[in-house]
Design an enzyme around this catalytic site. Structure first.
Site, PDB file in Angstrom:
ATOM      1  N   LYS A  81       0.838  -1.209   0.000  1.00 54.55           N
ATOM      2  CA  LYS A  81       0.000   0.000   0.000  1.00 54.55           C
ATOM      3  C   LYS A  81       0.873   1.261   0.000  1.00 54.55           C
ATOM      4  CE  LYS A  81      -3.323   2.879   0.565  1.00 54.55           C
ATOM      5  NZ  LYS A  81      -4.306   3.124  -0.460  1.00 54.55           N
ATOM      6  N   CYS A 116      -3.653  10.736   0.836  1.00 52.37           N
ATOM      7  CA  CYS A 116      -3.013   9.437   0.623  1.00 52.37           C
ATOM      8  C   CYS A 116      -1.610   9.616   0.069  1.00 52.37           C
ATOM      9  CB  CYS A 116      -3.857   8.615  -0.346  1.00 52.37           C
ATOM     10  SG  CYS A 116      -5.557   8.489   0.197  1.00 52.37           S
TER      11      CYS A 116
HETATM   12  N1  SAJ Z   1      -1.350  14.647  -9.535  1.00 51.74           N
HETATM   13  C1  SAJ Z   1      -0.437  15.385 -10.268  1.00 51.74           C
HETATM   14  N2  SAJ Z   1      -0.045  14.913 -11.481  1.00 51.74           N
HETATM   15  C2  SAJ Z   1      -0.526  13.737 -11.987  1.00 51.74           C
HETATM   16  C3  SAJ Z   1      -1.448  12.986 -11.225  1.00 51.74           C
HETATM   17  C4  SAJ Z   1      -1.853  13.462  -9.992  1.00 51.74           C
HETATM   18  O1  SAJ Z   1       0.024  16.460  -9.853  1.00 51.74           O
HETATM   19  O2  SAJ Z   1      -0.127  13.402 -13.110  1.00 51.74           O
HETATM   20  C5  SAJ Z   1      -1.782  15.156  -8.205  1.00 51.74           C
HETATM   21  C6  SAJ Z   1      -3.286  15.436  -8.107  1.00 51.74           C
HETATM   22  O3  SAJ Z   1      -3.606  16.708  -8.618  1.00 51.74           O
HETATM   23  C7  SAJ Z   1      -3.507  15.332  -6.610  1.00 51.74           C
HETATM   24  C8  SAJ Z   1      -2.507  14.243  -6.190  1.00 51.74           C
HETATM   25  O4  SAJ Z   1      -1.575  14.137  -7.246  1.00 51.74           O
HETATM   26  O5  SAJ Z   1      -3.173  16.544  -5.953  1.00 51.74           O
HETATM   27  C9  SAJ Z   1      -3.137  12.894  -5.906  1.00 51.74           C
HETATM   28  O6  SAJ Z   1      -4.138  12.575  -6.864  1.00 51.74           O
HETATM   29  P1  SAJ Z   1      -4.312  11.123  -7.519  1.00 51.74           P
HETATM   30  O7  SAJ Z   1      -5.443  11.190  -8.458  1.00 51.74           O
HETATM   31  O8  SAJ Z   1      -3.015  10.674  -8.081  1.00 51.74           O
HETATM   32  O9  SAJ Z   1      -4.601  10.145  -6.290  1.00 51.74           O
HETATM   33  P2  SAJ Z   1      -5.630  10.127  -5.020  1.00 51.74           P
HETATM   34  O10 SAJ Z   1      -4.918  10.727  -3.851  1.00 51.74           O
HETATM   35  O11 SAJ Z   1      -6.973  10.644  -5.349  1.00 51.74           O
HETATM   36  O12 SAJ Z   1      -5.767   8.525  -4.821  1.00 51.74           O
HETATM   37  C10 SAJ Z   1      -4.598   7.741  -4.626  1.00 51.74           C
HETATM   38  C11 SAJ Z   1      -4.609   6.542  -5.607  1.00 51.74           C
HETATM   39  N3  SAJ Z   1      -3.297   5.890  -5.605  1.00 51.74           N
HETATM   40  C12 SAJ Z   1      -2.599   5.668  -6.748  1.00 51.74           C
HETATM   41  O13 SAJ Z   1      -2.979   6.036  -7.845  1.00 51.74           O
HETATM   42  C13 SAJ Z   1      -1.309   4.932  -6.597  1.00 51.74           C
HETATM   43  C14 SAJ Z   1      -5.713   5.576  -5.191  1.00 51.74           C
HETATM   44  O14 SAJ Z   1      -5.671   4.410  -6.008  1.00 51.74           O
HETATM   45  C15 SAJ Z   1      -5.538   5.177  -3.712  1.00 51.74           C
HETATM   46  O15 SAJ Z   1      -6.562   4.277  -3.283  1.00 51.74           O
HETATM   47  C16 SAJ Z   1      -5.640   6.446  -2.881  1.00 51.74           C
HETATM   48  O16 SAJ Z   1      -4.554   7.310  -3.272  1.00 51.74           O
HETATM   49  C17 SAJ Z   1      -5.546   6.031  -1.417  1.00 51.74           C
HETATM   50  O17 SAJ Z   1      -6.609   5.984  -0.743  1.00 51.74           O
HETATM   51  O18 SAJ Z   1      -4.460   5.672  -0.952  1.00 51.74           O
END
Ligand code: SAJ
Length: 406
Positions: free
Chosen positions: A204, A258
């Site tokens: 995780k 997360c």
């Molecule tokens: N972000 C960027 N650039 C990108 C992708 C995301 O700057 O190319 C930023 C987003 O704007 C945001 C942050 O990253 O601020 C996180 O967003 P996210 O969409 O990547 O993830 P979360 O936090 O909504 O959900 C994550 C997911 N983990 C992964 O993709 C490895 C989800 O599958 C998990 O279940 C969740 O964390 C969790 O609960 O741990």
């Protein structure tokens, strides 16, 4: 309600959807939350969080009598721990909620029960809880099944991903792993991958750290490209034409509870070894600070050139596009930081996904972008792509809203 098969401790963003999903399969679930208001809301068939399709699932489960909530656990056969694991000062994980939940279950446990932790936890937590349980109930040694099974659902798509994502399941021994697999098999369509508890815990943390490191790479490129006068969006699109390159998108930092948090679970326990993971956190945090500084500079430059204060539109407050969740949001941090240094400039704060906010006075996005001298894109919400800045408007695009321009 009949005697429950499952007790779900923690009825938040993951616990409640999981409880509703299990109940939907005709299994009696007793949900537990320390907040009596949350308990009342759920027992009315309503929900306290925003998540598509969840309300319907909870309403049906409560109406059909398969889901009931209360502030304390009761006897069942399966116990799931889905409580928060926040951080103390100095980025040290705090497992006191997992501990408290486990303590509350200890008097209820009996031979053959299955105990599962889903909460994001430092490595070794499942074994630690096992030791705690057996210290108080030594007669249950080798007679309980204990496992760790993290969730990996994306907020906004939880009800689909809960069923269809693969899961990693790690027991404290093989029998525990198998027992947990048999339990999840009843309501999950994704593949269930068996391992041990420590590997599942680490898995995780590694998933979210991996994404954090990849985003840090994109953010670092954006800093370099800003100095080198290269369009970072064009650069990444071109590099990604390589069959084995897949660079993520830069933004104004990493938010949510997360990805911006879980890497610290590794760094705090293994500080010497986790150099890249720790540095990625620093880079992603620094990116938000850098964005705030860029806005300050643009403001001063405008004033020097025009002899008056600029009107500034800050577009977006959520932690990622098209959601209403502002928790740990870099956009919100930047807005707060910029507003702290205000000097009679006029600001329009925009967040199309929420109606109002107790601190920020919100302005509709069209009005803000029409009136502003400087438009700052902090979150790439879909609506913002409709905005056509006028030639005299200065645009700071930190998240690629206008990346199609190149
Ligand atoms: N972000 C960027 N650039 C990108 C992708 C995301 O700057 O190319 C930023 C987003 O704007 C945001 C942050 O990253 O601020 C996180 O967003 P996210 O969409 O990547 O993830 P979360 O936090 O909504 O959900 C994550 C997911 N983990 C992964 O993709 C490895 C989800 O599958 C998990 O279940 C969740 O964390 C969790 O609960 O741990």
């Amino acid at each position: 309600m009949n005697r429950p098969e499952v007790v779900m401790v923690g009825l938040g963003y993951i616990g409640l959807p999981t409880a509703a999903l299990i109940a939907k399969k005709g299994t009696y679930v007793h949900g537990v939350d320390i907040n009596p208001k949350v308990v009342d809301i759920i027992n009315n068939g309503e929900i306290h969080i925003v998540e598509p399709d969840l309300e319907q699932a909870v309403e049906t489960a409560v109406k059909e009598g398969y889901l009931r909530a209360s502030t304390s656990p009761v006897e069942a056969n399966v116990y799931l721990i889905v409580v928060p694991t926040p951080f103390k000062d100095k980025n040290e994980p705090d497992i006191s909620f997992v501990e408290a939940a486990t303590r509350a279950l200890i008097p209820l446990l009996k031979e053959g029960d299955l105990y599962i932790i889903e909460s994001t936890s430092p490595i070794g937590t499942t074994e630690k809880m096992m030791d705690m349980i057996f210290a108080e109930r030594p007669e249950l040694k080798d007679k309980l099944y204990l496992a760790y099974c993290p969730e990996r659902v994306l907020p906004g798509n939880v009800m689909y991903e809960l069923i269809h994502n693969d899961r990693v399941i790690g027991g404290v021994n093989e029998a525990s792993t198998q027992k947990a697999v048999d339990f999840y098999k009843k309501f999950i369509k994704g593949d269930l991958h068996k391992t041990n508890a420590r590997t599942a815990e680490m898995c995780k943390l590694v998933e979210n750290s991996s994404r954090d490191v990849q985003i840090a790479f994109a953010n670092e490129l954006s800093l370099i490209c800003d100095k080198a006068n290269i369009n970072v969006w064009e650069l990444i699109a071109l590099a990604n034409k390589h069959p084995r390159v897949n660079i993520l998108q830069p933004g104004c930092g990493v938010g949510g509870h997360c990805i911006a948090v879980d890497p610290y679970f590794i760094v705090s326990d293994y500080p010497m070894e986790s150099q890249i993971i720790g540095k990625a956190r620093e880079i992603n945090n620094y990116k938000s600070f850098w964005c705030a500084e860029k806005i300050q500079s643009a403001k001063l430059e405008f004033e020097l050139q025009h002899g008056r204060k600029p009107r500034i539109a800050l577009m977006g407050l959520a932690f990622k596009p098209n959601i209403d969740d502002l928790r740990e949001s870099p956009a919100k941090y930047i807005a707060q930081k910029v507003l702290q240094n205000t000097n009679d400039e006029e600001y329009y704060i925009v967040e199309p996904n929420i109606a109002n906010h107790k601190v920020f006075k919100l302005t509709p996005y069209q009005e803000a972008s029409d009136k502003a001298d400087i438009i700052v894109f902090l979150v790439a919400h879909d609506e913002f792509s409709e905005i056509e800045p006028k030639p005299n408007q200065i645009v700071l695009d930190f998240c690629g809203v206008r990346k199609e321009e190149f």
